[in-house]
Design a protein around this motif. Structure first.
Motif, short mmCIF file in Angstrom:
data_model
loop_
_atom_site.label_atom_id
_atom_site.label_comp_id
_atom_site.label_asym_id
_atom_site.label_seq_id
_atom_site.Cartn_x
_atom_site.Cartn_y
_atom_site.Cartn_z
N GLY A 27 0.83 -1.22 0.00
CA GLY A 27 0.00 0.00 0.00
C GLY A 27 0.85 1.25 0.00
O GLY A 27 0.54 2.23 -0.68
N GLN A 28 1.93 1.21 0.69
CA GLN A 28 2.81 2.39 0.74
C GLN A 28 3.40 2.71 -0.62
O GLN A 28 3.62 3.88 -0.95
CB GLN A 28 3.93 2.14 1.74
CG GLN A 28 3.46 2.33 3.16
CD GLN A 28 4.62 2.57 4.09
OE1 GLN A 28 5.74 2.81 3.65
NE2 GLN A 28 4.35 2.50 5.38
N ALA A 29 3.65 1.69 -1.41
CA ALA A 29 4.19 1.92 -2.75
C ALA A 29 3.20 2.71 -3.59
O ALA A 29 3.56 3.69 -4.27
CB ALA A 29 4.52 0.59 -3.42
N VAL A 30 1.93 2.29 -3.51
CA VAL A 30 0.89 3.02 -4.26
C VAL A 30 0.82 4.46 -3.79
O VAL A 30 0.80 5.40 -4.59
CB VAL A 30 -0.47 2.31 -4.07
CG1 VAL A 30 -1.55 3.10 -4.77
CG2 VAL A 30 -0.41 0.89 -4.56
N VAL A 31 0.80 4.60 -2.46
CA VAL A 31 0.75 5.97 -1.91
C VAL A 31 1.96 6.77 -2.40
O VAL A 31 1.83 7.94 -2.79
CB VAL A 31 0.73 5.90 -0.37
CG1 VAL A 31 0.87 7.31 0.22
CG2 VAL A 31 -0.53 5.24 0.11
N ILE B 51 -8.03 3.66 9.87
CA ILE B 51 -9.02 3.17 8.90
C ILE B 51 -8.50 3.36 7.48
O ILE B 51 -9.26 3.42 6.52
CB ILE B 51 -10.36 3.91 9.07
CG1 ILE B 51 -10.13 5.42 9.03
CG2 ILE B 51 -11.05 3.49 10.38
CD1 ILE B 51 -11.41 6.21 8.96
N PHE B 52 -7.15 3.45 7.33
CA PHE B 52 -6.60 3.69 5.99
C PHE B 52 -6.68 2.43 5.14
O PHE B 52 -6.40 1.33 5.60
CB PHE B 52 -5.14 4.13 6.11
CG PHE B 52 -4.47 4.32 4.78
CD1 PHE B 52 -4.79 5.42 3.99
CD2 PHE B 52 -3.54 3.39 4.32
CE1 PHE B 52 -4.19 5.58 2.77
CE2 PHE B 52 -2.96 3.57 3.08
CZ PHE B 52 -3.28 4.67 2.32
N ASP B 53 -7.10 2.65 3.89
CA ASP B 53 -7.15 1.54 2.94
C ASP B 53 -6.58 2.07 1.64
O ASP B 53 -7.04 3.09 1.10
CB ASP B 53 -8.60 1.07 2.76
CG ASP B 53 -8.68 -0.08 1.77
OD1 ASP B 53 -7.59 -0.58 1.38
OD2 ASP B 53 -9.79 -0.45 1.37
N ASP B 54 -5.54 1.40 1.13
CA ASP B 54 -4.87 1.97 -0.04
C ASP B 54 -5.78 2.02 -1.26
O ASP B 54 -5.66 2.90 -2.10
CB ASP B 54 -3.57 1.21 -0.34
CG ASP B 54 -3.79 -0.28 -0.44
OD1 ASP B 54 -4.94 -0.70 -0.20
OD2 ASP B 54 -2.83 -1.01 -0.76
N LYS B 55 -6.72 1.08 -1.35
CA LYS B 55 -7.65 1.11 -2.48
C LYS B 55 -8.51 2.37 -2.42
O LYS B 55 -8.68 3.09 -3.42
CB LYS B 55 -8.53 -0.15 -2.46
CG LYS B 55 -8.82 -0.69 -3.86
CD LYS B 55 -9.82 -1.82 -3.80
CE LYS B 55 -9.27 -3.03 -3.06
NZ LYS B 55 -10.32 -4.08 -2.88
N VAL B 56 -9.01 2.63 -1.20
CA VAL B 56 -9.83 3.84 -1.03
C VAL B 56 -9.01 5.09 -1.37
O VAL B 56 -9.51 6.02 -2.03
CB VAL B 56 -10.35 3.91 0.42
CG1 VAL B 56 -11.04 5.26 0.67
CG2 VAL B 56 -11.30 2.78 0.71
N PHE B 57 -7.74 5.08 -0.95
CA PHE B 57 -6.90 6.26 -1.21
C PHE B 57 -6.73 6.48 -2.71
O PHE B 57 -6.90 7.61 -3.21
CB PHE B 57 -5.52 6.05 -0.55
CG PHE B 57 -4.54 7.13 -0.93
CD1 PHE B 57 -4.80 8.46 -0.62
CD2 PHE B 57 -3.38 6.82 -1.62
CE1 PHE B 57 -3.92 9.44 -0.96
CE2 PHE B 57 -2.48 7.81 -1.97
CZ PHE B 57 -2.75 9.13 -1.64
N VAL B 58 -6.43 5.42 -3.44
CA VAL B 58 -6.25 5.56 -4.89
C VAL B 58 -7.51 6.09 -5.54
O VAL B 58 -7.48 7.04 -6.34
CB VAL B 58 -5.84 4.20 -5.50
CG1 VAL B 58 -5.85 4.30 -7.02
CG2 VAL B 58 -4.48 3.77 -5.01
#
Lengths: 249, 110
Positions: A27-31, B51-58
């Motif tokens: 996830g950090q990579a995407v961020v 509550i962080f979700d990388d999918k939601v962030f993208v």
């Protein structure tokens, strides 16, 4: 931002932050990629805004506003130009008028100067030589001659290249000859007269006229017509003591 | 960690590549940057909230940028582009402030 401050009491949020800093995940990579894109765009935009010239990224409405402003300014400038041109034309015409008036005045000065005897004059005319060997010429006859010349429209007269004859000129008897304006003149008298040569000559030569009178006094008159007679003697103008010009005439 | 590296890499790339922005994209870039900033701050807050979700962030990042650009585009078409982009910047600014306030509470407990 993420490195700021280590809190005294550890909470779940800060724990996560610390863990994330220590162990990167997918996830950090995407961020990271997205934040990198953001940073890239932000830097680009900052550079763009910095180098922007005034009109490059204005919207249509703003451009129209700017254009309207420019048009108003140019209309104002055009008004100014036409105002200034009017002023210039007025000044030019007034200068022209003044120049014309000045030329006219100078011409008048020349004309009046010739008549008043303040300037030398030249032109067609006659040269009259009056010889008086016996010194018996009557002053009256000489005066008659001047008068005849005046009647014939003479414009400038001088005697013996020394005295200019004008309206105020006085003639007096003198043992040596005649005294004209206080100057003693001796015969022979040479009178230079500018005017129509034929008219002037005719005015002196008619029956019982100047020529006959002088010959009756034992003198001799010779008249020479010339295309160019120089009247070089001048008088300084005298300001009238009693007579005044009527104003407005 | 990777996020910070990404930030630095993006700044360096932007400084050294000095890319030319297409004229048609120029009005949208500043708004897109502000919208992306809002998404990043929102994500950071969610991360601290757990509550962080990388999918939601993208998704939120991309949709924020797209919606902001669309609003500006719509505003341009309606003839109120300048006012509408000001409005978008104001709204996003308020959101950024509230997100930063929450982040501040997490980090400084104040």
């Amino acid at each position: 931002m993420s490195e700021t401050g280590t809190p005294p009491r550890e909470r779940s949020g800060m724990d996560r932050l610390r863990r994330a800093l220590k162990s990167p995940s997918r996830g950090q990579a995407v961020v990271g990629v997205l934040v990198g894109i953001l940073a890239f765009a932000a830097v680009t935009q900052v550079r763009l805004a910095g180098k922007d010239d005034t009109y490059a990224n204005l919207r249509e409405a703003e451009l129209i506003q700017a254009l309207n402003g420019l048009q108003a300014a140019s209309r104002k400038a055009e008004r100014d130009i036409s105002d200034l041109e009017t002023t210039r034309d007025q000044l030019r015409s007034s200068t022209l008028r003044r120049t014309t008036a000045l030329e006219q005045a100078q011409k008048e000065v020349q004309t009046l100067g010739v008549l008043a005897g303040t300037v030398p004059a030249t032109g067609p005319g006659i040269t009259i030589t009056v010889e008086d060997p016996k010194n018996e010429l009557s002053l009256n006859h000489l005066l008659d001659g001047i008068e005849e010349l005046r009647n014939a429209g003479v414009e400038a007269v001088e005697i013996n290249d020394r005295v200019r004859v004008i309206a105020q000129t006085s003639f007096e008897e003198d043992p040596d000859g005649v005294r004209v304006d206080g100057v003693v003149l001796k015969p022979p008298y040479v009178i230079d007269a500018i005017g129509s040569p034929d008219t002037l000559a005719g005015a002196l030569q008619f029956q019982d006229g100047f020529t006959d009178d002088v010959e009756a006094d034992g003198g001799k008159v010779s008249i020479k017509k010339a295309d160019r007679v120089e009247v070089s003697a001048t008088r300084t103008p005298v300001k009238p003591r009693y007579a005044e010009a009527v104003p407005g005439q | 960690m990777i996020a910070i590296i990404g930030l630095v890499v993006g700044v360096v790339l932007g400084l050294f590549l000095t890319p030319d922005v297409p004229l048609s994209m120029e009005p949208y870039l500043p708004i897109a940057v502000v919208a992306a900033l809002d998404a990043v701050f929102g994500a950071f807050r969610a991360f601290l909230d757990g509550i962080f979700d990388d999918k939601v962030f993208v998704v939120s990042f991309i949709s924020n940028v797209l919606i902001a650009a669309m609003i500006v585009f719509l505003g341009d078409k309606l003839g109120v582009g300048a006012q509408l982009s000001t409005g978008v910047v104001v709204v996003l600014g308020i959101r950024i402030f509230s997100n930063v306030a929450a982040i501040r509470r997490h980090i400084f407990h104040a």
